[in-house]
Design an enzyme around this catalytic site. Structure first.
Site, PDB file in Angstrom:
ATOM      1  N   GLU A  19      11.258   2.426  29.598  1.00  0.00           N
ATOM      2  CA  GLU A  19      12.790   3.089  30.011  1.00  0.00           C
ATOM      3  C   GLU A  19      13.397   3.904  29.254  1.00  0.00           C
ATOM      4  O   GLU A  19      14.737   4.107  29.282  1.00  0.00           O
ATOM      5  CB  GLU A  19      13.271   1.611  30.914  1.00  0.00           C
ATOM      6  CG  GLU A  19      13.782   0.524  30.126  1.00  0.00           C
ATOM      7  CD  GLU A  19      14.933  -0.598  30.729  1.00  0.00           C
ATOM      8  OE1 GLU A  19      15.743   0.726  31.429  1.00  0.00           O
ATOM      9  OE2 GLU A  19      14.215  -1.971  31.500  1.00  0.00           O
ATOM     10  N   SER A  63      16.467  -4.371  36.363  1.00  0.00           N
ATOM     11  CA  SER A  63      17.340  -3.878  36.928  1.00  0.00           C
ATOM     12  C   SER A  63      16.685  -2.714  38.340  1.00  0.00           C
ATOM     13  O   SER A  63      16.304  -1.722  38.431  1.00  0.00           O
ATOM     14  CB  SER A  63      18.274  -3.759  35.614  1.00  0.00           C
ATOM     15  OG  SER A  63      18.912  -3.928  34.987  1.00  0.00           O
ATOM     16  N   THR A 120      23.219  -6.700  22.576  1.00  0.00           N
ATOM     17  CA  THR A 120      21.190  -7.369  23.114  1.00  0.00           C
ATOM     18  C   THR A 120      20.345  -6.467  22.783  1.00  0.00           C
ATOM     19  O   THR A 120      19.558  -6.275  22.900  1.00  0.00           O
ATOM     20  CB  THR A 120      21.745  -7.700  25.053  1.00  0.00           C
ATOM     21  OG1 THR A 120      21.797  -6.394  25.609  1.00  0.00           O
ATOM     22  CG2 THR A 120      22.847  -8.822  25.163  1.00  0.00           C
ATOM     23  N   CYS A 127      12.791  -2.843  32.988  1.00  0.00           N
ATOM     24  CA  CYS A 127      11.876  -3.771  32.879  1.00  0.00           C
ATOM     25  C   CYS A 127      10.618  -5.034  33.067  1.00  0.00           C
ATOM     26  O   CYS A 127       9.861  -4.773  32.675  1.00  0.00           O
ATOM     27  CB  CYS A 127      12.860  -4.853  32.051  1.00  0.00           C
ATOM     28  SG  CYS A 127      14.512  -4.534  31.018  1.00  0.00           S
ATOM     29  N   HIS A 165      11.708 -12.943  31.430  1.00  0.00           N
ATOM     30  CA  HIS A 165      12.234 -11.788  31.473  1.00  0.00           C
ATOM     31  C   HIS A 165      13.426 -12.374  30.571  1.00  0.00           C
ATOM     32  O   HIS A 165      14.550 -12.937  30.896  1.00  0.00           O
ATOM     33  CB  HIS A 165      12.735 -10.590  32.411  1.00  0.00           C
ATOM     34  CG  HIS A 165      13.489  -9.805  31.692  1.00  0.00           C
ATOM     35  ND1 HIS A 165      12.930  -8.805  31.098  1.00  0.00           N
ATOM     36  CD2 HIS A 165      14.453  -9.319  31.932  1.00  0.00           C
ATOM     37  CE1 HIS A 165      13.481  -8.154  30.694  1.00  0.00           C
ATOM     38  NE2 HIS A 165      15.114  -8.275  31.057  1.00  0.00           N
ATOM     39  N   SER A 186      25.133  -7.778  36.903  1.00  0.00           N
ATOM     40  CA  SER A 186      23.192  -7.531  36.081  1.00  0.00           C
ATOM     41  C   SER A 186      23.322  -8.602  36.336  1.00  0.00           C
ATOM     42  O   SER A 186      21.899  -9.040  36.534  1.00  0.00           O
ATOM     43  CB  SER A 186      22.882  -6.277  35.141  1.00  0.00           C
ATOM     44  OG  SER A 186      23.405  -7.055  33.872  1.00  0.00           O
TER      45      SER A 186
HETATM   46  N1  CAA Z   1      31.085 -19.674  21.220  1.00  0.00           N
HETATM   47  C1  CAA Z   1      30.149 -20.084  21.805  1.00  0.00           C
HETATM   48  N2  CAA Z   1      30.139 -19.074  23.121  1.00  0.00           N
HETATM   49  C2  CAA Z   1      30.526 -17.962  23.475  1.00  0.00           C
HETATM   50  C3  CAA Z   1      31.316 -18.062  21.840  1.00  0.00           C
HETATM   51  C4  CAA Z   1      31.883 -18.546  21.189  1.00  0.00           C
HETATM   52  N3  CAA Z   1      32.324 -17.894  19.854  1.00  0.00           N
HETATM   53  N4  CAA Z   1      31.790 -16.881  22.189  1.00  0.00           N
HETATM   54  C5  CAA Z   1      30.862 -16.573  23.786  1.00  0.00           C
HETATM   55  N5  CAA Z   1      30.409 -17.367  24.220  1.00  0.00           N
HETATM   56  C6  CAA Z   1      29.369 -16.951  24.933  1.00  0.00           C
HETATM   57  C7  CAA Z   1      30.388 -16.462  26.775  1.00  0.00           C
HETATM   58  O1  CAA Z   1      31.082 -18.628  26.807  1.00  0.00           O
HETATM   59  C8  CAA Z   1      28.837 -16.990  27.457  1.00  0.00           C
HETATM   60  O2  CAA Z   1      28.666 -17.452  27.846  1.00  0.00           O
HETATM   61  P1  CAA Z   1      28.304 -17.854  29.482  1.00  0.00           P
HETATM   62  O3  CAA Z   1      27.727 -16.550  30.176  1.00  0.00           O
HETATM   63  O4  CAA Z   1      27.385 -19.285  29.634  1.00  0.00           O
HETATM   64  O5  CAA Z   1      29.629 -18.607  29.242  1.00  0.00           O
HETATM   65  C9  CAA Z   1      27.938 -16.190  26.297  1.00  0.00           C
HETATM   66  O6  CAA Z   1      28.708 -16.187  25.175  1.00  0.00           O
HETATM   67  C10 CAA Z   1      28.148 -14.045  26.555  1.00  0.00           C
HETATM   68  O7  CAA Z   1      29.274 -13.827  26.045  1.00  0.00           O
HETATM   69  P2  CAA Z   1      30.475 -13.424  26.948  1.00  0.00           P
HETATM   70  O8  CAA Z   1      30.393 -13.244  28.211  1.00  0.00           O
HETATM   71  O9  CAA Z   1      31.850 -13.035  26.734  1.00  0.00           O
HETATM   72  O10 CAA Z   1      29.921 -11.529  26.585  1.00  0.00           O
HETATM   73  P3  CAA Z   1      30.554 -10.388  27.101  1.00  0.00           P
HETATM   74  O11 CAA Z   1      31.013 -10.212  27.901  1.00  0.00           O
HETATM   75  O12 CAA Z   1      30.040  -8.762  25.326  1.00  0.00           O
HETATM   76  O13 CAA Z   1      28.678  -9.332  27.591  1.00  0.00           O
HETATM   77  C11 CAA Z   1      26.293  -9.886  28.517  1.00  0.00           C
HETATM   78  C12 CAA Z   1      27.364  -9.850  27.803  1.00  0.00           C
HETATM   79  C13 CAA Z   1      27.154  -9.438  30.015  1.00  0.00           C
HETATM   80  C14 CAA Z   1      25.198 -10.100  28.451  1.00  0.00           C
HETATM   81  C15 CAA Z   1      26.751  -8.054  27.784  1.00  0.00           C
HETATM   82  O14 CAA Z   1      25.401  -7.721  26.214  1.00  0.00           O
HETATM   83  C16 CAA Z   1      25.692  -6.742  28.610  1.00  0.00           C
HETATM   84  O15 CAA Z   1      26.421  -6.255  29.426  1.00  0.00           O
HETATM   85  N6  CAA Z   1      24.003  -6.415  28.112  1.00  0.00           N
HETATM   86  C17 CAA Z   1      22.849  -5.667  28.933  1.00  0.00           C
HETATM   87  C18 CAA Z   1      23.241  -5.969  29.800  1.00  0.00           C
HETATM   88  C19 CAA Z   1      22.307  -7.010  30.039  1.00  0.00           C
HETATM   89  O16 CAA Z   1      21.498  -7.817  29.548  1.00  0.00           O
HETATM   90  N7  CAA Z   1      22.178  -8.119  31.561  1.00  0.00           N
HETATM   91  C20 CAA Z   1      21.184  -8.963  31.734  1.00  0.00           C
HETATM   92  C21 CAA Z   1      20.973  -9.159  33.422  1.00  0.00           C
HETATM   93  S1  CAA Z   1      19.963  -7.575  33.564  1.00  0.00           S
HETATM   94  C22 CAA Z   1      18.465  -7.893  33.317  1.00  0.00           C
HETATM   95  O17 CAA Z   1      17.833  -8.442  32.498  1.00  0.00           O
HETATM   96  C23 CAA Z   1      17.746  -6.224  32.060  1.00  0.00           C
HETATM   97  C24 CAA Z   1      17.337  -5.897  31.086  1.00  0.00           C
HETATM   98  O18 CAA Z   1      17.318  -6.738  30.260  1.00  0.00           O
HETATM   99  C25 CAA Z   1      18.943  -4.724  30.829  1.00  0.00           C
END
Ligand code: CAA
Length: 445
Positions: A83, A364, A163, A120, A244, A211
């Site tokens: 991609e 996605s 990520t 993916c 995945h 997502s």
């Molecule tokens: N100690 C322990 N855990 C902590 C922590 C700390 N100090 N701080 C945060 N965390 C935890 C949070 O609680 C959260 O876990 P839960 O979901 O279990 O509650 C985790 O760490 C991540 O924290 P946030 O949700 O606050 O993180 P974020 O808002 O910065 O974003 C994300 C996380 C949405 C995955 C972001 O990285 C993102 O947008 N990633 C790209 C999209 C993606 O990968 N999506 C996955 C599904 S889509 C897919 O699979 C296709 C693909 O490959 C892209």
């Protein structure tokens, strides 16, 4: 019908590494445990300035061929899943074939080449295309080279930056394969979604938290569809469940939902009833919100049971070992998870011949696919050839300032000239531009 599946696998981990808890989190003012405990990530792999999706794909393919004694004449098809393609017409597979022809001095003229796109999941779609080509008998005794290659970068400051990752997985698909056969049955869950997309842009537009919900919803549909085709799945019949893995925390969320799904109406649910109660069913509730709250409560209790924890530790956690150290490789990610599982079996000298894995792919936009794979008698010989740990250990550890330069260097909108941080060794490198804007590659011995 002859058995068709994966005969050989090779992984190319790109040459740089960003340490997430040590280097990335402090610069962003974040707690390192967000990465190690929350997302389950320790490092991302990054390409040096002479690496890109072609070099990674060609390097994985060349090593695959060398280690498995394959010649260009054995390959009747080359499909690249990506991609992060940089050309809307000329497929990456033609560049990869050009690289391989350079080192072998033999032609791949009669190999059918293509490129697959569906976020993916296209790596698995290419695997299925190869399966169908061979199963139909059109392969004339030859196998297919399937390569998943991506540089998964997000815009600086985007939540997805946590990520990132880059690397390639090459697989040789053949009759009577050494590693796994693929099931004829497959399940699909698909919907028109806008959770993650790149409308004519390099970096994705992402609705990160949504997502994750879309991933879980499509996986559930694919699982139901797979069960409709293949029959019920018993969780203890699956030796590993590679999914995945955009980041390991995502798989942790998906695994408990999959477990909850497959134990419904089984003796496992009966045996757990004293500990966690009965699994809520929609017909027991008049209010949908009450049903969902009860389901969440049941799932949380299920996750805490010793039985589930043991299942997760044995069958899911081993699929995440590489991913924790490399980040998201988009199309390659589920294939990294399978490799990681088989390496776990190899390192523990397990007898896995005839055992079944359930493989869950996702892209996605959005689509999930589930199929089964059966481990074959020669799997240990094939998996024993891999040197992934050595590759991981020999990566150059980036400082934050170097990470910023490398990110800019791979940003197609910027023109930056960055000195390589590593020295290429026995690998293909990007060697500049040709007169029509094409990319040039050469092998550095
Ligand atoms: N100690 C322990 N855990 C902590 C922590 C700390 N100090 N701080 C945060 N965390 C935890 C949070 O609680 C959260 O876990 P839960 O979901 O279990 O509650 C985790 O760490 C991540 O924290 P946030 O949700 O606050 O993180 P974020 O808002 O910065 O974003 C994300 C996380 C949405 C995955 C972001 O990285 C993102 O947008 N990633 C790209 C999209 C993606 O990968 N999506 C996955 C599904 S889509 C897919 O699979 C296709 C693909 O490959 C892209």
């Amino acid at each position: 019908m002859t058995d068709v599946g994966i005969d050989a696998i090779e992984v190319w981990v790109s040459n740089l590494k960003l340490d997430l808890p040590k280097t990335f989190a402090p610069e962003n003012g974040e707690d390192p445990e967000k990465y190690t405990k929350g997302l389950g990530l320790f490092a991302s792999s990054f390409p040096d300035s002479y690496e890109d999706i072609v070099t990674m794909a060609a390097n994985a393919s060349y090593r695959l061929m060398e280690r498995n004694g394959l010649e260009p004449a054995d390959i009747g098809r080359i499909d690249v899943a990506t991609e992060t393609a940089f050309d809307k017409s000329k497929p990456v597979s033609t560049y990869v074939a050009g690289c391989l022809e350079q080192v072998y001095g033999k032609s791949l003229t009669n190999a059918n080449k293509g490129e697959r796109k569906f976020a993916c999941i296209s790596g698995t779609q290419s695997l299925n295309d190869a399966y169908n080509w061979i199963a139909s008998g059109r392969n004339r005794g030859r196998g297919a080279l399937v390569i998943a290659t991506d540089t998964a970068l997000y815009e600086r400051g985007d939540a997805g930056e946590a990520t990132q990752g880059a690397g390639a997985v090459a697989m040789f698909i053949d009759e009577d394969p050494d590693i796994v056969t693929l099931s004829k049955e497959q399940g699909i869950g698909s919907a028109d979604e806008t959770d993650f997309l790149k409308p004519n842009q390099q970096f994705p537009s992402v609705d990160g938290h949504r997502s994750m919900q879309v991933y879980l919803a499509r996986m559930r549909e694919a699982l139901e569809d797979y069960k409709a085709a293949a029959g019920d799945i018993h969780p203890d019949d699956i030796v590993y469940g590679p999914f995945h893995t955009p980041f390991p925390g995502m798989v942790k969320k998906a695994a408990v939902l999959a477990y909850r799904n497959v134990i419904r109406d089984t003796e496992v649910a009966d045996e757990l009833e004293a500990e966690v109660g009965r699994q809520p069913e929609p017909e027991d509730f008049t209010d949908q919100e009450d049903y969902l709250a009860a389901l969440r409560e049941y799932t949380d209790s299920l996750r805490d049971t010793e039985r589930y924890q043991r299942w997760y530790k044995e069958r899911i956690r081993p699929t995440l070992t590489i991913s924790r150290e490399v980040g998201n490789w988009y199309t390659g990610s589920v294939h990294v998870a399978r490799t990681s599982a088989l390496l776990d079996g190899y390192d523990r000298d397990r007898d896995l011949v005839g055992s079944q894995m359930i493989v869950g792919s996702y892209g996605s936009g959005a689509q999930a696919e589930i199929h089964a794979e059966t481990i074959q008698p020669n799997w240990k010989r094939a998996i024993g050839r891999l040197d992934i740990q050595e590759q991981l250990d020999s990566r150059y550890d980036l400082s934050f300032a170097e990470y910023e330069l490398i990110h800019d260097n791979h940003n197609l909108d910027l023109e930056t000239d960055v000195e390589p941080l590593t020295t290429p060794d026995d690998e293909f490198v990007f060697a500049g531009w040709g007169p029509m804007g094409e990319r040039k590659y050469q092998f550095v011995a």
